[in-house]
Design a protein around this motif. Sequence first.
Motif, PDB file in Angstrom:
ATOM      1  N   TYR A   1      31.827  35.154  33.263  1.00 45.09           N
ATOM      2  CA  TYR A   1      32.056  35.553  34.646  1.00 45.09           C
ATOM      3  C   TYR A   1      31.666  34.399  35.554  1.00 45.09           C
ATOM      4  O   TYR A   1      30.537  33.931  35.538  1.00 45.09           O
ATOM      5  CB  TYR A   1      31.257  36.803  35.013  1.00 45.09           C
ATOM      6  N   ARG A   2      32.633  33.909  36.309  1.00 48.37           N
ATOM      7  CA  ARG A   2      32.359  32.849  37.281  1.00 48.37           C
ATOM      8  C   ARG A   2      32.042  33.510  38.604  1.00 48.37           C
ATOM      9  O   ARG A   2      32.856  34.238  39.155  1.00 48.37           O
ATOM     10  CB  ARG A   2      33.572  31.931  37.414  1.00 48.37           C
ATOM     11  N   LYS A   3      30.856  33.275  39.118  1.00 49.42           N
ATOM     12  CA  LYS A   3      30.393  33.913  40.353  1.00 49.42           C
ATOM     13  C   LYS A   3      31.219  33.471  41.553  1.00 49.42           C
ATOM     14  O   LYS A   3      31.816  32.397  41.555  1.00 49.42           O
ATOM     15  CB  LYS A   3      28.931  33.558  40.611  1.00 49.42           C
ATOM     16  N   THR A   4      31.192  34.304  42.585  1.00 44.64           N
ATOM     17  CA  THR A   4      31.810  33.935  43.853  1.00 44.64           C
ATOM     18  C   THR A   4      31.067  32.714  44.373  1.00 44.64           C
ATOM     19  O   THR A   4      29.841  32.641  44.297  1.00 44.64           O
ATOM     20  CB  THR A   4      31.695  35.093  44.863  1.00 44.64           C
ATOM     21  N   ARG A   5      31.815  31.757  44.870  1.00 48.17           N
ATOM     22  CA  ARG A   5      31.178  30.529  45.331  1.00 48.17           C
ATOM     23  C   ARG A   5      31.959  29.944  46.492  1.00 48.17           C
ATOM     24  O   ARG A   5      33.092  30.327  46.751  1.00 48.17           O
ATOM     25  CB  ARG A   5      31.077  29.524  44.189  1.00 48.17           C
ATOM     26  N   MET A   6      31.329  29.008  47.159  1.00 48.90           N
ATOM     27  CA  MET A   6      31.988  28.321  48.262  1.00 48.90           C
ATOM     28  C   MET A   6      32.624  27.045  47.726  1.00 48.90           C
ATOM     29  O   MET A   6      32.068  26.371  46.862  1.00 48.90           O
ATOM     30  CB  MET A   6      30.987  27.973  49.369  1.00 48.90           C
TER      31      MET A   6
ATOM     32  N   LYS B   1      35.985  30.562  50.528  1.00 50.37           N
ATOM     33  CA  LYS B   1      35.292  31.360  49.533  1.00 50.37           C
ATOM     34  C   LYS B   1      36.199  31.508  48.314  1.00 50.37           C
ATOM     35  O   LYS B   1      37.366  31.866  48.432  1.00 50.37           O
ATOM     36  CB  LYS B   1      34.979  32.736  50.120  1.00 50.37           C
ATOM     37  N   ILE B   2      35.644  31.218  47.137  1.00 53.52           N
ATOM     38  CA  ILE B   2      36.390  31.369  45.892  1.00 53.52           C
ATOM     39  C   ILE B   2      35.857  32.628  45.216  1.00 53.52           C
ATOM     40  O   ILE B   2      34.667  32.716  44.915  1.00 53.52           O
ATOM     41  CB  ILE B   2      36.220  30.138  44.981  1.00 53.52           C
ATOM     42  N   LYS B   3      36.742  33.595  45.003  1.00 54.44           N
ATOM     43  CA  LYS B   3      36.339  34.877  44.428  1.00 54.44           C
ATOM     44  C   LYS B   3      35.809  34.704  43.013  1.00 54.44           C
ATOM     45  O   LYS B   3      36.293  33.869  42.252  1.00 54.44           O
ATOM     46  CB  LYS B   3      37.527  35.835  44.368  1.00 54.44           C
ATOM     47  N   GLY B   4      34.840  35.534  42.668  1.00 57.20           N
ATOM     48  CA  GLY B   4      34.328  35.556  41.304  1.00 57.20           C
ATOM     49  C   GLY B   4      35.351  36.208  40.390  1.00 57.20           C
ATOM     50  O   GLY B   4      36.098  37.092  40.818  1.00 57.20           O
ATOM     51  N   ARG B   5      35.393  35.752  39.154  1.00 53.55           N
ATOM     52  CA  ARG B   5      36.341  36.339  38.210  1.00 53.55           C
ATOM     53  C   ARG B   5      35.917  36.025  36.786  1.00 53.55           C
ATOM     54  O   ARG B   5      35.136  35.111  36.543  1.00 53.55           O
ATOM     55  CB  ARG B   5      37.752  35.831  38.459  1.00 53.55           C
TER      56      ARG B   5
END
Length: 186
Positions: free
Chosen positions: A154-159, A170-174
């Motif tokens: 899981y890649r966390k939401t990040r800037m 903002k890059i959504k987590g997925r």
Amino acid sequence: MNKIELIQALKDTNSLSKTEAERVVALFFTEMSDALARGERVEIRGFCSIFVKEYKSYTGRNPKTGEQVQIAPKKLPFFKPGKELKERVDRSIITPNQYQGGRMTKAELIEKIAKDADIPKTTAKAALDGIKKGLKKKNSKVTLIGFGTFRNVYRKTRMGRNPQTGEKMKIKGRSVVTFKPSKNLP
């Protein structure tokens, strides 16, 4: 292969002492580096050519701040493999030439597994579905010994920054599936 391994191979195949092999390798790289520094092209027929590419200055973007910065002109060595090297490397890789772009559909993969393992297609499909099912949960992994490990991470939401405008976004987590090949995999 690294420099030490190259020296060892030269020593073993040419009955040289380690010191002599080190000198030959050092001389080889020094002469190539000096020629490139003078702007000359280095060509080793059948293996490669190395030449210097000149890049003009341009306006870039600082990835942290997004502000525009002027990139100075530079010269960089450029490696171009020779025909024989390309062919040798290409022959050493097992590629599914019958599949366009080296890709297979699920049905083609099941058929190939069934044929190669001499098992029914239903068994091959069940095995593939088992791998897929094992990767559905977050942070799960499936290891195929001798092949590699698939992980559901899981890649966390990040800037991040928009590469064209430099604006923050903002890059959504997925969840993403990653693959790490086994050391035994060619």
